[in-house]
Scaffold this motif. Sequence first.
Motif, mmCIF file in Angstrom:
data_model
loop_
_atom_site.group_PDB
_atom_site.id
_atom_site.type_symbol
_atom_site.label_atom_id
_atom_site.label_comp_id
_atom_site.label_asym_id
_atom_site.label_seq_id
_atom_site.Cartn_x
_atom_site.Cartn_y
_atom_site.Cartn_z
ATOM 1 N N SER A 123 0.538 -6.807 5.519
ATOM 2 C CA SER A 123 -0.650 -7.655 5.422
ATOM 3 C C SER A 123 -0.384 -8.837 4.491
ATOM 4 N N ALA A 124 0.467 -8.645 3.479
ATOM 5 C CA ALA A 124 0.788 -9.768 2.594
ATOM 6 C C ALA A 124 1.529 -10.855 3.377
ATOM 7 N N ALA A 125 2.498 -10.440 4.188
ATOM 8 C CA ALA A 125 3.239 -11.428 4.977
ATOM 9 C C ALA A 125 2.288 -12.193 5.891
ATOM 10 N N LEU A 126 1.401 -11.450 6.547
ATOM 11 C CA LEU A 126 0.440 -12.091 7.438
ATOM 12 C C LEU A 126 -0.478 -13.038 6.668
ATOM 13 N N ALA A 127 -0.959 -12.569 5.518
ATOM 14 C CA ALA A 127 -1.886 -13.390 4.727
ATOM 15 C C ALA A 127 -1.214 -14.688 4.285
ATOM 16 N N ILE A 128 0.039 -14.597 3.893
ATOM 17 C CA ILE A 128 0.735 -15.797 3.426
ATOM 18 C C ILE A 128 0.899 -16.793 4.585
ATOM 19 N N ALA A 129 1.288 -16.272 5.742
ATOM 20 C CA ALA A 129 1.450 -17.158 6.894
ATOM 21 C C ALA A 129 0.127 -17.824 7.259
ATOM 22 N N ILE A 130 -0.926 -17.024 7.321
ATOM 23 C CA ILE A 130 -2.240 -17.576 7.676
ATOM 24 C C ILE A 130 -2.696 -18.587 6.632
ATOM 25 N N ALA A 131 -2.482 -18.249 5.367
ATOM 26 C CA ALA A 131 -2.926 -19.135 4.290
ATOM 27 C C ALA A 131 -2.235 -20.487 4.392
ATOM 28 N N LEU A 132 -0.927 -20.460 4.609
ATOM 29 C CA LEU A 132 -0.199 -21.718 4.741
ATOM 30 C C LEU A 132 -0.704 -22.506 5.942
ATOM 31 N N GLY A 184 -8.055 10.780 -9.238
ATOM 32 C CA GLY A 184 -7.435 10.253 -10.453
ATOM 33 C C GLY A 184 -5.969 9.909 -10.214
ATOM 34 N N THR A 185 -5.252 10.798 -9.529
ATOM 35 C CA THR A 185 -3.836 10.529 -9.253
ATOM 36 C C THR A 185 -3.687 9.246 -8.434
ATOM 37 N N ALA A 186 -4.521 9.129 -7.412
ATOM 38 C CA ALA A 186 -4.442 7.927 -6.578
ATOM 39 C C ALA A 186 -4.749 6.679 -7.403
ATOM 40 N N LEU A 187 -5.772 6.751 -8.258
ATOM 41 C CA LEU A 187 -6.118 5.598 -9.097
ATOM 42 C C LEU A 187 -4.915 5.179 -9.937
ATOM 43 N N VAL A 188 -4.269 6.180 -10.541
ATOM 44 C CA VAL A 188 -3.144 5.855 -11.413
ATOM 45 C C VAL A 188 -2.000 5.225 -10.609
ATOM 46 N N ILE A 189 -1.773 5.739 -9.400
ATOM 47 C CA ILE A 189 -0.685 5.163 -8.591
ATOM 48 C C ILE A 189 -0.981 3.698 -8.246
ATOM 49 N N TYR A 190 -2.211 3.436 -7.814
ATOM 50 C CA TYR A 190 -2.570 2.040 -7.533
ATOM 51 C C TYR A 190 -2.385 1.179 -8.772
ATOM 52 N N TYR A 191 -2.813 1.723 -9.915
ATOM 53 C CA TYR A 191 -2.750 0.971 -11.162
ATOM 54 C C TYR A 191 -1.303 0.634 -11.515
ATOM 55 N N VAL A 192 -0.446 1.646 -11.429
ATOM 56 C CA VAL A 192 0.961 1.423 -11.765
ATOM 57 C C VAL A 192 1.567 0.378 -10.826
ATOM 58 N N PHE A 193 1.241 0.507 -9.561
ATOM 59 C CA PHE A 193 1.756 -0.429 -8.580
ATOM 60 C C PHE A 193 1.320 -1.859 -8.914
ATOM 61 N N ALA A 194 0.036 -2.013 -9.211
ATOM 62 C CA ALA A 194 -0.495 -3.357 -9.459
ATOM 63 C C ALA A 194 -0.002 -3.910 -10.788
ATOM 64 N N ARG A 195 -0.085 -3.089 -11.823
ATOM 65 C CA ARG A 195 0.118 -3.601 -13.177
ATOM 66 C C ARG A 195 1.584 -3.642 -13.562
ATOM 67 N N PHE A 196 2.350 -2.665 -13.097
ATOM 68 C CA PHE A 196 3.727 -2.574 -13.588
ATOM 69 C C PHE A 196 4.779 -2.963 -12.553
ATOM 70 N N LEU A 197 4.363 -3.165 -11.311
ATOM 71 C CA LEU A 197 5.319 -3.668 -10.319
ATOM 72 C C LEU A 197 4.932 -5.076 -9.863
ATOM 73 N N LEU A 198 3.727 -5.167 -9.329
ATOM 74 C CA LEU A 198 3.306 -6.427 -8.722
ATOM 75 C C LEU A 198 3.178 -7.552 -9.752
ATOM 76 N N THR A 255 -3.215 6.865 7.436
ATOM 77 C CA THR A 255 -2.971 7.898 6.416
ATOM 78 C C THR A 255 -2.312 7.317 5.166
ATOM 79 N N ASP A 256 -2.995 6.393 4.528
ATOM 80 C CA ASP A 256 -2.454 5.775 3.322
ATOM 81 C C ASP A 256 -2.801 6.613 2.091
ATOM 82 N N LEU A 257 -2.506 6.078 0.931
ATOM 83 C CA LEU A 257 -2.734 6.795 -0.324
ATOM 84 C C LEU A 257 -4.184 7.233 -0.481
ATOM 85 N N VAL A 264 2.331 1.040 0.804
ATOM 86 C CA VAL A 264 3.295 -0.033 0.577
ATOM 87 C C VAL A 264 3.564 -0.792 1.882
ATOM 88 N N ALA A 265 3.713 -0.059 2.968
ATOM 89 C CA ALA A 265 3.956 -0.712 4.256
ATOM 90 C C ALA A 265 2.774 -1.603 4.629
#
Lengths: 270, 222, 221
Positions: free
Chosen positions: C28-37, C189-203, C168-170, C22-23
């Motif tokens: 990286s999202a903040a950086l990407a947005i700044a660079i993109a703009l 499998g656990t890691a896949l599901v966590i990424y999936y939940v993060f992407a599909r149900f939060l993001l 030391t990420d997920l 998440v960190a």
Amino acid sequence: MDTLTAYPLKLDGTDVPMVRFMNVTKKYGALTVLENLNLDIAEGEMVSIIGPSGSGKTTVLRMLMLEQINSGVIYVDGRPLTHMNKNGALVPADRRYLRTAREPIGMCFQHFNLFPHMTALQNCMEGPVQVLGLTKREARERSEELLELVGMSEKRDQHPSRLSGGQQQRVAIARALAMRPKVMLFDEVTSALDPEVIGEVTNVIRKLVSEHSLTMLMVTHQMGFARDISDRICFFFGGRIEEQGTPDELFGNPKRERTQQFLSAVKSAD
Amino acid sequence: MFDWRWDFAWEILPRLIVATGNTLIAAGAGYLIAIVLGLVLALAQRTPLRSLSWIVREFVEFIRSTPLVLQIFFVFYVGPQFGVRLDPWTAGMIAIGLHYSAYLSEVYRGGFEAVPKGQWEACTSLSMSMRQTYVRVIIPQALPPSVAGMGNYLVGIFKDTPMLSVIGVAELMHAANAIGSENYRFLEPFTLVGIIFLAISLPSAGLIKLFESWVRRRIGID
Amino acid sequence: MAYLEFLAEFGSRFLDGSLITVAQFLLSAALAIAIALGFGLLKLARHWVVRGVATLYIELFRGTSLLVQLYWIFFVLPLFGLTLEKFTAGFLAVGMNLGAYGAELVRGAVRSVPKGQWEAAYALSMSPARRMWRIILPQALVIMLPGWGNLLIELLKATALVSLISVTDLMFEAKQVNSTTFLSIQAFGTALVIYYVFARFLLTPAMRRLELSMARRIGKA
Ligand SMILES: Nc1ncnc2c1ncn2[C@@H]1O[C@H](COP(=O)(O)OP(=O)(O)OP(=O)(O)O)[C@@H](O)[C@H]1O
Ligand SMILES: [Mg+2]
């Protein structure tokens, strides 16, 4: 109120109509578009359907080709189209039955719907080769003949994107005829055309009427044309046949008030 | 400080070029899988069978929202747990092919949706069967508008092949890593890898545009 | 049952890894947005040199692989005297890479704001900067938000690569658990599901909501 046992398994007798709508109702969701339609079209007859926008004209044609109906039965050439005979009883037709039952029907559309990735000739050959199982050679012969009939021989190797609207519509007519249909449906085939090319399409239809014994059902906004070539005119209003008769009866001496209003409105718009 | 060594760069170039061949093979093979499987996934979502299309839809979403590198590990290591040992190449091709098939299925889906309804109706009016309708009329028209998206993912799959190095597929990144740790020099191999990637992916984008317009002309749509 | 035991034993590691992911994602999202703009607007500049710089950046980062960039930043930059901590190198690489893709989004969106809007702003004698900030960008933002929804999912997935330089990420934790237990299905499998939940149900829902509220704010929807 309406059980299927009341309908014959097939139509017998001396004058079986080519198309018969029996108590046909069509709904889109809660909206009843056609109510209790009864209409017979005899073999070789040319029937035109006129009426205001939204009165259900297109739907009449689409029920023969593309849509399911909610009640009633449609017969084509004496056989049920919307239903099939299962152990001596009518049941709603399945996909495969529908496909073969619709084979004797051809249809032309307002927007032509030619296959853009095929040439004019390939468009015409597609059905005969793929569906009727003709050899390429037979199909080509048949298609070239028909393209000749509609005056499109010279453009047979062009793709639709290289053809004008009128030319595309003529190819579309040839494509439908290549299936040797007994019934042809025309849904406002000139509505999407520029005024100056309407004539080339109506002339093809005239030729079909005078030289072939096709049964035809045509929706049109061109009253003059309908009057010229039809055996019978049906005026639709609000999903029902308000009035029908020969062209002279209907155009010359309309009986119903709505017919009169419609015809005078169309005339003043011309 | 800036000690780029031309002689070293020159010396390792042949090895990198051989590895580039492997990278291209990996990208090509993975792409072939993706093209075919993507079409299957797209068609499966169009069946009238609601449950099937729902399952496939969720599967596609799942694949698209989880990292490829994790999928590569998953495919490679899960086999042995069931007594199936996949070699790195096989596992890598399955993973990358599957991953991109999910993306391509979305491209095809867009292509299918772009085919006008009238084309279906014309097929019905000619009594064509479902199979004939798809094979003869719908798919040929769904593909040309998909070419641009398909091309982007070809370049995408090429740029993702370095991830295969994590399970030991001997592609470009793997070779650069090996060279680097053999010689304790990473500057030249990693820089050369970057240049090779640029040299291939930049012109590809242009070529794909040309190919797209060729397909459209060829098929007679333009 | 067995899986519950697995979770009981390793759950905290997946949690730790997720927090790092998440960190990495946020930075990286903040950086990407700044660079993109920044680069997206530079690419629309009038002067060809400025445009050239933007194009160079964008093509350089889109034309090579993220993994190559990550390794380059982590292993090669130190040779130039710039040694980055692995965590920093990780989100820098991801942000710079996805920023290049975002720049194209920004450019496309700004260019698809109708010409009449530019002219109307000009007619009000707005300065170019003011015009961009007050009139054009808010409308461009609505146009490009759906694209950003997809891009941020790509960015989330891209953060998994930082595990390859031992952040030391997920993904990293999943690999570690796998190599100590050989329970690959459970670990990956656990890691896949966590990424999936993060992407599909939060993001995804968050971006949807943002799209809606932005559209409402400029009076579309
Ligand atoms: N697919 C559909 N779903 C819902 N309603 C429909 C559909 N097709 C037609 N309708 C409705 O059915 C009614 C009859 O439509 P139809 O197309 O038969 O009219 P029409 O007489 O051909 O009109 P026009 O002259 O404008 O072509 C209209 O009210 C129309 O809105
Ligand atoms: Mg109509």
